[in-house]
Motif scaffolding. Structure first.
Motif, PDB file in Angstrom:
ATOM      1  N   ASN A 188      23.814  15.143 -18.067  1.00  0.00           N
ATOM      2  CA  ASN A 188      23.134  14.518 -16.179  1.00  0.00           C
ATOM      3  C   ASN A 188      21.894  14.241 -16.489  1.00  0.00           C
ATOM      4  N   LEU A 189      21.416  13.742 -17.610  1.00  0.00           N
ATOM      5  CA  LEU A 189      20.644  12.709 -17.499  1.00  0.00           C
ATOM      6  C   LEU A 189      20.992  11.122 -17.349  1.00  0.00           C
ATOM      7  N   GLU A 190      21.387  10.907 -18.496  1.00  0.00           N
ATOM      8  CA  GLU A 190      22.523   9.656 -18.044  1.00  0.00           C
ATOM      9  C   GLU A 190      23.127   9.449 -16.792  1.00  0.00           C
ATOM     10  N   ARG A 191      23.662   9.988 -15.826  1.00  0.00           N
ATOM     11  CA  ARG A 191      23.772  10.343 -14.055  1.00  0.00           C
ATOM     12  C   ARG A 191      22.835   9.625 -13.328  1.00  0.00           C
ATOM     13  N   ALA A 192      21.074  10.479 -13.905  1.00  0.00           N
ATOM     14  CA  ALA A 192      20.309  10.667 -12.926  1.00  0.00           C
ATOM     15  C   ALA A 192      19.463   9.354 -13.321  1.00  0.00           C
ATOM     16  N   GLN A 193      19.843   8.573 -14.607  1.00  0.00           N
ATOM     17  CA  GLN A 193      18.830   6.788 -14.699  1.00  0.00           C
ATOM     18  C   GLN A 193      20.113   6.335 -14.054  1.00  0.00           C
ATOM     19  N   ARG A 194      21.425   6.330 -13.891  1.00  0.00           N
ATOM     20  CA  ARG A 194      21.990   5.161 -13.495  1.00  0.00           C
ATOM     21  C   ARG A 194      21.183   5.776 -11.848  1.00  0.00           C
ATOM     22  N   LEU A 195      20.709   6.875 -11.244  1.00  0.00           N
ATOM     23  CA  LEU A 195      20.839   7.035  -9.543  1.00  0.00           C
ATOM     24  C   LEU A 195      19.537   6.095  -9.485  1.00  0.00           C
ATOM     25  N   LEU A 196      18.871   5.708 -10.643  1.00  0.00           N
ATOM     26  CA  LEU A 196      17.101   5.439 -10.621  1.00  0.00           C
ATOM     27  C   LEU A 196      16.993   4.395 -10.517  1.00  0.00           C
ATOM     28  N   ARG A 197      16.884   3.005  -9.312  1.00  0.00           N
ATOM     29  CA  ARG A 197      16.873   1.933  -9.618  1.00  0.00           C
ATOM     30  C   ARG A 197      15.504   1.043  -8.815  1.00  0.00           C
ATOM     31  N   MET A 198      15.016   2.041  -8.182  1.00  0.00           N
ATOM     32  CA  MET A 198      14.102   1.252  -7.006  1.00  0.00           C
ATOM     33  C   MET A 198      12.270   1.862  -7.705  1.00  0.00           C
ATOM     34  N   PRO A 199      12.590   0.213  -8.255  1.00  0.00           N
ATOM     35  CA  PRO A 199      10.869   0.018  -8.528  1.00  0.00           C
ATOM     36  C   PRO A 199      10.101   0.951  -7.900  1.00  0.00           C
ATOM     37  N   PRO A 200       9.045   1.849  -7.712  1.00  0.00           N
ATOM     38  CA  PRO A 200       8.561   1.711  -6.922  1.00  0.00           C
ATOM     39  C   PRO A 200       7.513   1.836  -6.326  1.00  0.00           C
ATOM     40  N   SER A 201       6.915   0.390  -6.599  1.00  0.00           N
ATOM     41  CA  SER A 201       6.538  -0.722  -5.871  1.00  0.00           C
ATOM     42  C   SER A 201       6.967  -0.579  -4.425  1.00  0.00           C
ATOM     43  N   LYS A 202       8.231  -0.763  -4.341  1.00  0.00           N
ATOM     44  CA  LYS A 202       9.091  -1.033  -3.522  1.00  0.00           C
ATOM     45  C   LYS A 202       9.309  -0.004  -3.043  1.00  0.00           C
ATOM     46  N   ALA A 203       9.279   0.986  -3.207  1.00  0.00           N
ATOM     47  CA  ALA A 203       9.286   2.531  -2.531  1.00  0.00           C
ATOM     48  C   ALA A 203       7.917   3.005  -1.793  1.00  0.00           C
ATOM     49  N   ALA A 204       7.120   2.533  -2.395  1.00  0.00           N
ATOM     50  CA  ALA A 204       5.314   2.228  -1.905  1.00  0.00           C
ATOM     51  C   ALA A 204       5.729   1.764  -0.588  1.00  0.00           C
ATOM     52  N   ALA A 205       5.519   0.535  -0.200  1.00  0.00           N
ATOM     53  CA  ALA A 205       5.587  -0.181   0.491  1.00  0.00           C
ATOM     54  C   ALA A 205       6.413   0.625   1.579  1.00  0.00           C
ATOM     55  N   ILE A 206       7.778   0.758   1.329  1.00  0.00           N
ATOM     56  CA  ILE A 206       8.179   1.328   2.678  1.00  0.00           C
ATOM     57  C   ILE A 206       7.664   2.620   2.838  1.00  0.00           C
ATOM     58  N   ILE A 207       7.328   3.531   2.326  1.00  0.00           N
ATOM     59  CA  ILE A 207       6.380   4.849   2.820  1.00  0.00           C
ATOM     60  C   ILE A 207       5.336   4.265   3.653  1.00  0.00           C
ATOM     61  N   LEU A 208       4.366   2.996   2.876  1.00  0.00           N
ATOM     62  CA  LEU A 208       2.772   2.565   3.582  1.00  0.00           C
ATOM     63  C   LEU A 208       3.051   1.747   5.092  1.00  0.00           C
ATOM     64  N   ARG A 209       4.775   1.204   5.358  1.00  0.00           N
ATOM     65  CA  ARG A 209       4.857   0.836   6.510  1.00  0.00           C
ATOM     66  C   ARG A 209       5.586   2.106   7.442  1.00  0.00           C
ATOM     67  N   GLY A 210       6.411   2.807   6.700  1.00  0.00           N
ATOM     68  CA  GLY A 210       6.405   4.384   7.685  1.00  0.00           C
ATOM     69  C   GLY A 210       5.165   4.349   8.223  1.00  0.00           C
ATOM     70  N   ILE A 211       3.413   4.996   7.233  1.00  0.00           N
ATOM     71  CA  ILE A 211       2.887   5.278   7.889  1.00  0.00           C
ATOM     72  C   ILE A 211       2.139   4.472   8.918  1.00  0.00           C
ATOM     73  N   GLU A 212       2.212   3.220   8.750  1.00  0.00           N
ATOM     74  CA  GLU A 212       1.236   2.430   9.551  1.00  0.00           C
ATOM     75  C   GLU A 212       2.090   2.368  11.122  1.00  0.00           C
ATOM     76  N   ARG A 213       3.384   2.865  11.012  1.00  0.00           N
ATOM     77  CA  ARG A 213       3.961   2.553  12.347  1.00  0.00           C
ATOM     78  C   ARG A 213       4.156   3.967  13.033  1.00  0.00           C
ATOM     79  N   ASP A 214       3.647   5.074  12.654  1.00  0.00           N
ATOM     80  CA  ASP A 214       4.184   6.183  13.058  1.00  0.00           C
ATOM     81  C   ASP A 214       4.542   6.977  12.716  1.00  0.00           C
ATOM     82  N   LYS A 215       5.781   6.824  12.246  1.00  0.00           N
ATOM     83  CA  LYS A 215       7.170   6.960  11.772  1.00  0.00           C
ATOM     84  C   LYS A 215       7.343   8.532  11.553  1.00  0.00           C
TER      85      LYS A 215
END
Length: 274
Positions: free
Chosen positions: A209-236
Motif C-alpha cells: 500500500n505504501l509503494e502504491r501511495a508513493q507512486r501517486l504522490l508526485r507534485m512538489p508541495p511548493s507547486k501545490a501551494a502556488a495553485i492553492i494561493l492562486r485560487g484564494i486570490e481569485r476567490d475560488k
C-alpha cells in the motif's frame, strides 16, 4: 483577495503543504500565525518565513484538543491584532478497511481531519467577519472526491470537510467571508509514510500500500501551494490541485458509482472467495 499585509492563521504548518503555504504566503507579504503539534518543525517554518520579512508567530497546537483551539484566537490577536485568512490544513491518514480499523483510531482521525476544522472555524469566524474581506480555506483531498477501498475513515473525514465547506459558503453569502475547499491530488508529502495503520494489516500489505501511495504522490508541495494561493486570490469556491484531481473529479461526475473500474492504480482487486 489581496494577501499583502494580511494575517493568515495556518494549521499543520510544520511540514508538507502547510510549510509550503506558509512560505508562499510570506513571499506575498502575508503575516503568519503558524500552528503545528511539532514545535521543532513549527519553529523551522517560522524562521524561514521571517527571513522573507514578515511577522510569524508560533503556536504549538494539538488540533484534537478543543481547549487548545479555544485559546488560540486570543493568542493570535495578541500577536497580530487581526485575522484575514484561516487555512485549516492539519491532517492525518489511517490505512485499513473499516472492519480492520479500531473505533479509537477512527475517532482519532475524525477528530483531527474534521472536528478540528469545525472547531477552528467556530473559534475564528467571528474575527474573520470583522474584516472587510476575509476567507476560510479548508483542505479536503482527492479522497474527498473519490472513495478507494482501504480509505473509509480518511474518505469519511474529507467528504465531511467538503460538505461542511460547501454548506457554510452558502450560509455566509452576503458576509465578508468567502469559503474555499481544496482537493489536492498526489502531493509529495509525508502523509503516506506517517499514516497510522490498522493493527491486523500484514507487513506485506502495508509495504504494498505504501509503494502504491508513493507512486501517486508526485507534485512538489511548493507547486501545490502556488495553485492553492492562486485560487484564494481569485476567490475560488473550489480548487483542484493537480491533473489527477481534475481528471478524477470529472470522471466521478461522469461515472459516480463505476469510475473505480477505470482506475487499476487506485482500485484494489476484489478478494477471491474460496
Amino acid at each position: 483577495m489581496q494577501l499583502n499585509d494580511k494575517v493568515a492563521v495556518l494549521t499543520g504548518a510544520g511540514s508538507g503543504i502547510g510549510r509550503a503555504l506558509a512560505l508562499a504566503l510570506a513571499e506575498r507579504g502575508c503575516h503568519l500565525a503558524l500552528a503545528d503539534i511539532n514545535a521543532a518543525a513549527l519553529a523551522e517554518t517560522a524562521q524561514q518565513a521571517r527571513a522573507v520579512g514578515v511577522r510569524a508567530s508560533e503556536h504549538v497546537l494539538d488540533v484534537a484538543k478543543r481547549e487548545q483551539i479555544a485559546a488560540l484566537p486570543q493568542a493570535v490577536m495578541a500577536e497580530h491584532g487581526q485575522v484575514d485568512l484561516l487555512i485549516n490544513n492539519a491532517g492525518v491518514a489511517l490505512g485499513g478497511d473499516f472492519h480492520q480499523v479500531s473505533e479509537a483510531d477512527f475517532d482519532w482521525l475524525m477528530a483531527i481531519n474534521f472536528d478540528a476544522v469545525v472547531c477552528m472555524t467556530r473559534a475564528f469566524l467571528p474575527l474573520l467577519k470583522q474584516r472587510p474581506v476575509a476567507r476560510l480555506v479548508n483542505i479536503s483531498s482527492l479522497f474527498g472526491l473519490i472513495t478507494p477501498a482501504g480509505q473509509s475513515a480518511y474518505c469519511a473525514s474529507k467528504f465531511a470537510v467538503r460538505g461542511f465547506s460547501n454548506a457554510l459558503r452558502l450560509e455566509l453569502r452576503g458576509s465578508p467571508v468567502g469559503v474555499t475547499v481544496v482537493h489536492p491530488g498526489g502531493v509529495a508529502t509525508s502523509i503516506a509514510t506517517s499514516a497510522r495503520l490498522a493493527d491486523d494489516i500484514s507487513k506485506q500489505d502495508a509495504a504494498r500500500n505504501l509503494e502504491r501511495a508513493q507512486r501517486l504522490l508526485r507534485m512538489p508541495p511548493s507547486k501545490a501551494a502556488a495553485i492553492i494561493l492562486r485560487g484564494i486570490e481569485r476567490d475560488k469556491a473550489r480548487v483542484l490541485v493537480g491533473n489527477d484531481a481534475r481528471l478524477l473529479a470529472w470522471l466521478e461526475r461522469l461515472m459516480p458509482t463505476n469510475y473505480w473500474r477505470l482506475l487499476p492504480g487506485l482500485a484494489r482487486e476484489p478478494e477471491r472467495q474460496p
